[in-house]
Structure formats: C-alpha cells, structure tokens
Design a protein around this motif. Structure first.
Motif, PDB file in Angstrom:
ATOM      1  N   TRP A   1       0.408   6.801  -0.188  1.00  0.00           N
ATOM      2  CA  TRP A   1       1.705   7.250   0.315  1.00  0.00           C
ATOM      3  C   TRP A   1       2.117   8.556  -0.348  1.00  0.00           C
ATOM      4  N   THR A   2       2.639   9.487   0.439  1.00  0.00           N
ATOM      5  CA  THR A   2       3.213  10.731  -0.068  1.00  0.00           C
ATOM      6  C   THR A   2       4.458  11.052   0.751  1.00  0.00           C
ATOM      7  N   PRO A   3       5.389  11.799   0.186  1.00  0.00           N
ATOM      8  CA  PRO A   3       6.544  12.241   0.990  1.00  0.00           C
ATOM      9  C   PRO A   3       6.126  13.063   2.202  1.00  0.00           C
ATOM     10  N   GLU A   4       4.966  13.754   2.113  1.00  0.00           N
ATOM     11  CA  GLU A   4       4.488  14.492   3.279  1.00  0.00           C
ATOM     12  C   GLU A   4       4.263  13.559   4.461  1.00  0.00           C
ATOM     13  N   ALA A   5       3.775  12.352   4.172  1.00  0.00           N
ATOM     14  CA  ALA A   5       3.572  11.377   5.251  1.00  0.00           C
ATOM     15  C   ALA A   5       4.903  11.017   5.896  1.00  0.00           C
TER      16      ALA A   5
ATOM     17  N   TYR B   1       0.817  -1.213   0.000  1.00  0.00           N
ATOM     18  CA  TYR B   1       0.000   0.000   0.000  1.00  0.00           C
ATOM     19  C   TYR B   1       0.855   1.270   0.000  1.00  0.00           C
ATOM     20  N   LYS B   2       2.174   1.102  -0.010  1.00  0.00           N
ATOM     21  CA  LYS B   2       3.074   2.270  -0.061  1.00  0.00           C
ATOM     22  C   LYS B   2       3.187   2.707  -1.522  1.00  0.00           C
TER      23      LYS B   2
ATOM     24  N   GLY C   1      -1.561  12.363  13.152  1.00  0.00           N
ATOM     25  CA  GLY C   1      -1.753  13.245  12.010  1.00  0.00           C
ATOM     26  C   GLY C   1      -0.942  12.842  10.798  1.00  0.00           C
ATOM     27  N   ILE C   2      -0.572  11.561  10.713  1.00  0.00           N
ATOM     28  CA  ILE C   2       0.200  11.059   9.567  1.00  0.00           C
ATOM     29  C   ILE C   2      -0.787  10.658   8.482  1.00  0.00           C
ATOM     30  N   SER C   3      -0.649  11.267   7.331  1.00  0.00           N
ATOM     31  CA  SER C   3      -1.695  11.212   6.303  1.00  0.00           C
ATOM     32  C   SER C   3      -1.658   9.960   5.445  1.00  0.00           C
ATOM     33  N   PHE C   4      -0.938   8.935   5.850  1.00  0.00           N
ATOM     34  CA  PHE C   4      -0.848   7.703   5.064  1.00  0.00           C
ATOM     35  C   PHE C   4      -2.196   6.994   4.971  1.00  0.00           C
TER      36      PHE C   4
ATOM     37  N   SER D   1      -5.476  -2.393  12.423  1.00  0.00           N
ATOM     38  CA  SER D   1      -6.346  -1.304  12.870  1.00  0.00           C
ATOM     39  C   SER D   1      -5.667  -0.467  13.947  1.00  0.00           C
ATOM     40  N   PHE D   2      -5.052  -1.137  14.935  1.00  0.00           N
ATOM     41  CA  PHE D   2      -4.321  -0.414  15.976  1.00  0.00           C
ATOM     42  C   PHE D   2      -3.275   0.504  15.347  1.00  0.00           C
ATOM     43  N   PHE D   3      -2.504  -0.025  14.419  1.00  0.00           N
ATOM     44  CA  PHE D   3      -1.418   0.713  13.779  1.00  0.00           C
ATOM     45  C   PHE D   3      -1.952   1.924  13.007  1.00  0.00           C
ATOM     46  N   LEU D   4      -2.992   1.724  12.232  1.00  0.00           N
ATOM     47  CA  LEU D   4      -3.530   2.817  11.413  1.00  0.00           C
ATOM     48  C   LEU D   4      -4.175   3.892  12.275  1.00  0.00           C
TER      49      LEU D   4
END
Length: 766
Positions: free
Chosen positions: A463-467, A398-399, A439-442, A429-432
């Motif tokens: 995935w984005t570099p912002e994440a 998913y990356k 506030g990590i936008s992944f 689910s815990f991880f996400l």
C-alpha cells in the motif's frame, strides 16, 4: 514557521501564531496559545474550500496520517495535497476547536485557484530553461552550512522543536519567518503567489469581522513566513481581484496517508525526513518528559535489532543515551537532536558502522504507519467501494507499506459451506485484476511458481498513498472499481487492432467481467476481417487460445470466441506462405508467429488442421522462401510425425549441398534446430549429412556458414551438446568422450584468433 507579534498599544486585531508545518513543538504550543487567547473563530492556513471537510477531519475515529486532496474533474488529472500527521499544528488546532466548540475554517486560496495557478506556472516552465538554485533554497543551504550541524533540519530541531516554552517557540519561529522573508522575497516567481495568498487571507479575516466576530476573538494559525504579511501587509483582496485569478473545477476527498510518503517530501513541500521520530517528539511533549524522545528512540532501535537477530545489550543502550547527551552538550544544546541520537547509536550499537543499524534506523525514524478513516467519512464513491471490497475479500491486512505476497487458488473449495467462501480466491483475483487494469499500484502480479498451474496466481501487495490517489483519479471512469475497469476496457477497445482487442478480451476474462468481454468480442469480430499480418493474427490467436483453454476456471462463457479463432486461424493459413518471402529480420518475428499458431492448432481440435498441415508442407519444400522458415516448418512437421528419417535425409541432402550458398544451407539448419532438439539428436543421418556438408565448404564459405551454425547451436544445452559430440564421434569413428572434451573444452589462442578474425570478415548482406 511561527510567531505572534502583538505588543501592548498595537492596533486591535487577530491573534496570529506562526508555525512550521509538521512541527511537533508547533502542534504542542499552538494548543497552549489557543488556551490563552480562547478564540471564537479559528482560521487555519489551508485551501478555504477544504473547510467543508474539517468536521470529518476532526472526527475522533480518524487516525492520522491523513490527507485532504483536491483533483480536477477533467484529464489530465491535476491534484493538490495537504497531509496531516498527529503532530501537525493545523491538525491539533482543528482538534482543539472541536473540543472547545470553536468555529474553525481554512483561510488560504481555494484549491481550484491553487491548481489554476499551478497550471499556468507549468505552462510557463515548459517555455523556460532550467533555473539555478532559488533564493529560498540558497537561504536554507547557507543556514545548514553556518549552523555548525551541516543541515537546517538539525538547526530547526535544536532551536525550536526543543523550545522550553510557548514564548520561546513563538518568538523564535517569528524571527525565523521574518528573516526568511527578508532574505528571499523579491527574487522568486513564487513571491507573487505568496502576496496573493496573504491578500486572500486578509480578505477572509476582514469577512469574519463583518460577520460579527471581534478581531481579538479571531486566532490565525499560519506558516511563519506569512505572519508579517498578515500583520503588516496591505489591503484585503477584493471580489474583483479574486475573480481574475485562474481556476479549475475540482472535487475534494479525504484519504489515508503514510509516514513513508511524508518522509519523501513528494507532492507536498513541507514533508519531514523522519516522521516516526517526530511523533516521538510529540509524545515527549505531551508527557512533559523532555528526555523521553531520546530514550524511546534508542530503545526502539535496540528492539528492532533484537527482533531481527542482532543482539544489543542494555549496557549499549545506556551508553548510547549518555553519548547522545554529551554530543548535544558539545553543541550547546540541552537535549540531543536526531543527529546526536543517530551518531550515538552508530557508535554504541552499530560498532561504528551505519550499515549494521540502517534498517533499524529506517524503521524508527520513518516507520510504516498508515492512517485510516472510519466508514462514512468523506470519500469518493470509488474509494468507498474499494474499501468495502477490501474488507469483504479479507484483504485489509495487506494494506501495509511493507510488501506482502498473496497466493491464490482459483479452484472451487469443496470443503466450505458457503458459495462465497468457495470462490473467495477467485473473487480476489477478479478484484486485483480490475485494479491492474486501472493502473492502481496496490497489487502486482508475479510469476507463478507451479509450472502449468493455471489455477494458481501469485500477487505482491503493497500500500502507498499513490495507490489511493490513483483510486481517486479513477472516479472519472466510474463510481465503482468494476464500473471504472469496464470504462477503461471499452476505451482500450476503441481504435485498437485485433491484437489489442484480444488483450482486452483476456483482461476482461481475468477481471470476471462478461459484459466487457462480450463488447470486446463483438469489436474483434468486426475488426478481424481486415487483419493482414500473420504476426498480428498469431498474437491474437495466442491470447484467444489462453482464454478458451483456461477461462473455464473463471466461469465465463467463451463459446463466442470459437468462430473468431477459427476465422483468424484460417486466414493465417491462407497468407502464411506468401509472407515467408522475407529477409532474416522479418523471419525472426514470423518464426515466433509460426510457433504460436502451431501451438494453437494443437490445443484446439475445432481448427482446420489439414489446411495448417498443407501450409507447413509447402513452406518446408519450397526453395524460394526464407530458408530459416523452411527449416522451422520441417521441424514442426517432424514433430507431428509427418516426416520420417528417410524424408529428412533427402531434405538435408538437398538443403546442405555444395550448390547451395553457405548462408542458405546454414540458415535452414538453424530453422530446423528451433524445435525438437532431442528428436534431431536421435537421427544420426542428419549429423552425417551436416558433417559431409561442412567438409565440402572452402574457408570463405565455412566462415559464412559459421555465423548461422553458431546461432543455431546457441540454444542447445550442455547435455545436448555432449550428445551431439557423441554422434560426431561415432561418425568420425573416434572416442565420443574425447570429441566432447575437445568440442566443449576451452578455446585455444589459435582458435580465438580465428574467431576474432570473423569481426573483420565481410559477410555482405547477411
């Protein structure tokens, strides 16, 4: 930008090769330049404190695009980012140095100084009005206008990316940098920064000489703008001058980057608009096949179109290749530029319409490529933990820069052998949820398709570099994702009201973090005694109820929440009646709170149901409270079976009578209509009383009542309105179907005129 100005008879000094950042031709020819001069020390434009990361950056297992980032150690986080693609001249110079055993260093101002300067500039900009177009921007704009192509990117590609040899690129880039310097220097605030940077770079060169490196064995790869400043500039920066420069404490890391991010030119001033296409330019140079890029570009467009059901014939590709070549010749060029290739593709593959190939163009010019770093390469602890969990939870696929959906089933899977596999989706689910807290936008939660499926979750992953940057910034909160999320939840608990703390409890439950949940629960216990608002209590009770009802699937102990919810519910029962003395704006919020509290009372049998029933009965029967809330209380009691048809009839007669102001009676009916539509529709007595009530109103009273009644019926469905019409037909002893047709038919001009007249009606303080 580029150029090595060094003729015979000049003073002996370092070899300086100017480049443009992210220039495929620059990357190709800088390697030839280094082969020719064979330096013992290679200096590259870039923050000098990044030198410690060069070994990691040059690791063969590193797959560009990647970036080096420095970030401040204190909030607010300030960052400086240096991305590298495979066709970056600086990256290829680093690779050359590794392959040839050459000492390699960055030679620009340290990142902490860059960030210190940026902080000062940011403070000055807050005090200054917006500036007009800068001299540099003006030069680039005029270059595009005068080039014949309309943009300076195409001019650069025709002039330098298509250079036939090293000397052509070198001299052209040098002239470009010299001219840009001449036309823009002396007019901008950034000029002082450029002079300071060049003085520092001269300092690094001078120090290398003191270390024993012969000047003619030193090679410098820098932006073309700085070539003249290094060769013809002044003295090196002194230690005293260096200490006077502003500075911020920083940490540094490597991070994967993406072509999409490079194309945006965000966070880095030297991005390019078509990174995937520029990689094709690089591939063509490496293959020494000048026409490779154009053919490969058009073939890639055709392949994308075919994969997505849009047929492109081989004849159309061949025709596009020929047309692109002809367009290049019209501009006096020996190879087609990106603009020529795209125009040819629009004509031959898109049948004259860009929209037909827009997605194929985006895929071929920008691409979805994301870089990667091997394990052990420089990362912060939280980055390492993130990637470890990504691998363990099988989320690596998913990356991607393309959004992908992930459906989770939190229930234990009984058909697998290991406990880890049985609860894989729960651990995911815990991880996400922890990433969401940080506030990590992944990952973004989506609405679940299955109604009341408390075991199901739907996520959208992209995935984005912002994440990646958000992950790096989170290191200030903890060394791992869980530690950082725990810190964040504790921070949210501080000075929060009971509803805010209840939200933290819910988040901690979703994150599978019992310690954080216990901490927030203790905070709520001590704060709940000061709660004075029913609205706040209801919101808190609703969140706690969700945790108590569905928290078992997350395998957490929820028992400590039971006495807290009981205490809050009791307090709500005690103060609810008093708060019902309010205006209609407050009643709207209080009605939501009453509905929430009632749902909570239904869901948990340990709550004091008798006291709740007593409060509702008092609200329903008192005349000095907001009538909408009295109507809602009556509706709830009706739902609970505490009011029969006879009681309801008496209450309707009392509330909807001539002696009661129209807005009060209609407001009560509005509250009654907020729940149990079908239960109300099934009671013919109610509609008889409503019809009789309306008959008693004069025109002015009817208009006042109409406002509330229209609002009450707005939530009824078409089917429910038809059933009401049938009731009215029976009461009026006419054909129910005709009544429904009249009531649900189009509004006549006369009726529309009457409704429009309500706009000018004085409703007083309704």
């Amino acid at each position: 930008m580029g150029g090595r100005v060094k003729d015979k008879g000049e003073k002996k000094g370092p070899h300086v090769f100017g480049i443009r950042h992210l220039s495929p031709a620059g990357a190709y020819y800088v390697r030839r330049f280094l082969d020719e001069v064979s330096p013992e020390l290679l200096l590259i434009e870039g923050p000098s404190d990044f030198t410690e990361l060069i070994q990691d950056l040059g690791d063969p297992k590193v797959k560009p695009p990647v970036a080096v980032m420095a970030y401040t150690e204190e909030l607010p986080i300030r960052t400086i980012l240096y991305p590298f693609a495979v066709y970056s001249p600086e990256y290829q110079a680093i690779c050359w140095a590794r392959e040839h055993g050459c000492e390699c260093r960055f030679c620009d101002l340290p990142s902490q100084v860059f960030l210190g300067i940026e902080e000062q500039k940011r403070a000055r900009k807050c005090q200054k009005p917006m500036e007009e177009e800068s001299p540099t921007a003006h030069v680039y704009r005029r270059l595009g206008e005068c080039s014949g192509d309309g943009d300076q990117e195409t001019f650069w590609e025709r002039t330098l990316e298509h250079a036939l040899d090293e000397k052509g690129y070198e001299r052209g880039a040098a002239e470009f940098g010299r001219s840009l310097r001449e036309l823009s220097m002396g007019y901008e605030e950034d000029d002082a920064e450029n002079l300071v940077r060049e003085a520092y770079m001269r300092r690094v060169i001078a120090q290398a000489g003191k270390e024993g490196f012969s000047p003619d064995k030193i090679a410098v790869v820098t932006g073309a703008f700085h070539v003249e400043g290094l060769l013809l500039g002044g003295k090196p920066m002194t230690e005293k001058e260096l200490k006077k420069l502003p500075s911020l404490e920083v940490n540094k890391t490597l991070m994967p980057y993406s072509y999409f991010r490079l194309s945006e030119r965000a966070g880095y001033g030297a991005g390019n608009r078509a990174p995937a296409y520029y990689e094709l330019l690089w591939d063509g140079l490496c293959r020494e096949m000048p026409d490779y890029t154009g053919r490969r570009y058009l073939a890639a467009l055709a392949a994308y179109q075919r994969e997505h059901g849009n047929m492109v014939s081989s004849a159309e590709i061949i025709e596009a290749v020929r047309l692109a070549g002809s367009l290049a010749e019209l501009h006096g060029a020996h190879l087609p530029a990106l603009r020529d290739l795209r125009d040819a593709a629009i004509t031959c593959m898109g049948h004259g319409s860009f929209s037909e190939i827009a997605l194929a163009v985006a895929d071929t010019e920008i691409g979805t490529k994301i870089g990667s770093l091997p394990e052990g390469v420089s990362q912060t602890s939280i980055q390492s933990d993130f990637y470890r969990q990504l691998k363990e939870l099988r989320l690596e696929k998913y990356k991607s820069v393309s959004s992908q959906e992930l459906s989770l089933d939190l229930r234990e899977k009984l058909t697998v052998k290991s406990e880890r596999a049985a609860f894989l989706d729960l651990e995911r689910s815990f991880f996400l949820h922890r990433l969401k807290v940080l506030g990590i936008s992944f990952a973004t939660p989506q609405a679940v398709r299955q109604e009341r499926a408390t075991w199901a979750e739907q996520w959208l992953l992209r995935w984005t570099p912002e994440a990646e940057m958000q992950i790096v910034e989170a290191v200030l909160k903890g060394d791992t994702v869980e530690q950082a999320a725990s810190f964040e939840l504790r921070e949210r608990t501080t000075n929060a009201g009971i509803s805010g703390i209840a939200e933290v409890i819910e988040e901690a439950c979703n994150c599978g973090m019992p310690t954080s949940m216990e901490y927030a629960t203790n905070a709520l216990q001590s704060t709940a005694v000061s709660a004075v608002s029913v609205t706040e209590i209801a919101e808190t009770a609703g969140r706690l109820s969700v945790v108590l009802r569905y928290g078992d699937i997350r395998r957490l102990d929820r028992e400590p929440l039971v006495p807290i919810l009981s205490q809050l519910f009791l307090r709500a029962c005690l103060i609810l009646v008093g708060e019902c003395v309010c205006d209609d704006s407050a009643a709207k919020l209080l009605a939501q709170s009453m509905t929430t509290l009632h749902q909570v009372s239904i869901n948990h049998d340990f709550l004091d149901g008798e006291r709740w029933l007593k409060a509702l009965t008092e609200i329903a029967t008192r005349d000095d409270l907001n009538t909408r809330l009295s109507g809602l209380a009556a509706a709830i009691l009706l739902e609970m079976g505490q009011i029969d048809s006879q009681d309801l009839g008496r209450e309707v007669e009392r509330r909807l009578s001539k002696g009661i102001p129209a807005e009060l009676g209609a407001g009560w009916f509005e509250g009654l209509s907020m729940k149990n539509h079908y239960a109300l529709i099934g009671r013919l007595t109610l509609w008889e009383k409503l019809s009789e009530y309306l008959d008693t109103l004069d025109n002015e009273e009817f208009k006042r009542a109409l406002v509330f009644l229209r609002r009450a019926f707005a939530d009824f469905t078409s089917e429910e309105k038809n059933q009401i019409a049938e009731n009215m037909g029976e009461i009026w002893q006419v054909n129910p179907a005709q009544v429904s047709e009249v009531l649900n038919g189009p509004v006549s001009d006369e009726e529309l005129s009457m409704l429009s007249g309500l706009d000018d009606f004085d409703f007083g303080d309704i």
